[in-house]
Design a protein around this motif. Sequence first.
Motif, PDB file in Angstrom:
ATOM      1  N   THR A 161       9.979  48.582  15.733  1.00 19.75           N
ATOM      2  CA  THR A 161      10.378  49.940  16.088  1.00 19.75           C
ATOM      3  C   THR A 161      10.440  50.131  17.593  1.00 19.75           C
ATOM      4  OG1 THR A 161       9.446  50.855  14.047  1.00 19.75           O
ATOM      5  CG2 THR A 161       9.759  52.379  15.880  1.00 19.75           C
ATOM      6  N   ILE A 162       9.443  49.628  18.304  1.00 16.50           N
ATOM      7  CA  ILE A 162       9.448  49.754  19.767  1.00 16.50           C
ATOM      8  C   ILE A 162      10.582  48.929  20.365  1.00 16.50           C
ATOM      9  CG2 ILE A 162       8.133  49.336  21.879  1.00 16.50           C
ATOM     10  CD1 ILE A 162       7.266  51.765  20.127  1.00 16.50           C
ATOM     11  N   ARG A 163      10.823  47.751  19.803  1.00 17.66           N
ATOM     12  CA  ARG A 163      11.944  46.953  20.301  1.00 17.66           C
ATOM     13  C   ARG A 163      13.267  47.690  20.082  1.00 17.66           C
ATOM     14  NH1 ARG A 163      15.831  43.259  18.950  1.00 17.66           N
ATOM     15  NH2 ARG A 163      16.093  41.517  20.400  1.00 17.66           N
ATOM     16  N   ASP A 164      13.437  48.311  18.904  1.00 16.93           N
ATOM     17  CA  ASP A 164      14.657  49.077  18.638  1.00 16.93           C
ATOM     18  C   ASP A 164      14.778  50.262  19.585  1.00 16.93           C
ATOM     19  OD1 ASP A 164      15.379  47.363  16.620  1.00 16.93           O
ATOM     20  OD2 ASP A 164      14.739  48.674  14.982  1.00 16.93           O
ATOM     21  N   LEU A 165      13.647  50.894  19.897  1.00 17.29           N
ATOM     22  CA  LEU A 165      13.656  51.983  20.876  1.00 17.29           C
ATOM     23  C   LEU A 165      14.193  51.485  22.210  1.00 17.29           C
ATOM     24  CD1 LEU A 165      12.545  54.880  21.868  1.00 17.29           C
ATOM     25  CD2 LEU A 165      10.536  53.571  22.604  1.00 17.29           C
TER      26      LEU A 165
END
Length: 304
Positions: free
Chosen positions: A73-77
Amino acid sequence: MVGGRDGRYQNIEVILAEPNDNVRFGLLGMLRQQGLRNLRGVSNTEDLIEEIKSNPADLIAVSDTLGDDGYKTIRDLRHNKLGSNPFAVVTYMVSPDNQNGVTRAVMAGADDIMVKPVAPGKIVTRAQHIAFNRIPFVATTEYIGPNRRRDGRKSEIPLIKVINTLKTKLQGKEVKAEVLSQAVAEGFKSVRTAQLDSQGLRLGYVCNLVLTAYDENTIDPELEHNLLVLVQCLDEAADAAREVNEPELSEICGTFGRRIEELATHYETPDKKSLTLIRTLTKAFQMAKDSAAERLPKYGFQKS
């Protein structure tokens, strides 16, 4: 941010992702005592994603107990696939016995890593330090986040200045939606330009592997895999070029990608034309990118 209630804190948007109810409620309560008001607590990745989408956060604190999906999720952010502020300050809270947690959090693009148990006051003071000492970002094909190089060596990877809404609000200023949107768009154009540079390096490396395999007659599944990696590189470069409004460069990358993709279907028996393309691919890509260089966005910082 030390010292209790402060009017500046009231406008700071914070998301706290912690599956353990007792820990989450405890942290939220103590953060309120620090003067923070716009606190959104979530217990799972699905709710974290929804909160990121619903309203841009200035600070996101994530627990490693969210597991694989939390890092993703943080990478996608960071890759601008979620929400409207990919440059929010991200703090990852990692258990001391999670041996891979720090590495995974760093690779996801976190600004800061805190070892559990985490004191709410420490979250606040560390966030303030990061806000006023924000490390510039770098962008490669795989990574978007703070520059982690600390060895003093020179690097050709450019440093990118990104919007820092946490600092702006700590300075008592407002961040209007239209200002955030414009700053993110400009910042991400620099990110995509940096990724185009990175793709050129990656293309050269993989082309060399492919040509070595053909020259040494090492025709095996690894060769097929490397051809498909070339296709992926070119498709990603095409997407990046499209996002920085360079349709000609995007079309060239797409055309090269389809020709390499066709070669991959009969990689055991390459024709001369396909081999010539691979031998000249890196140079052709660089020439096409250079022709667009004057129109591409400039980076916010000089090269490191």
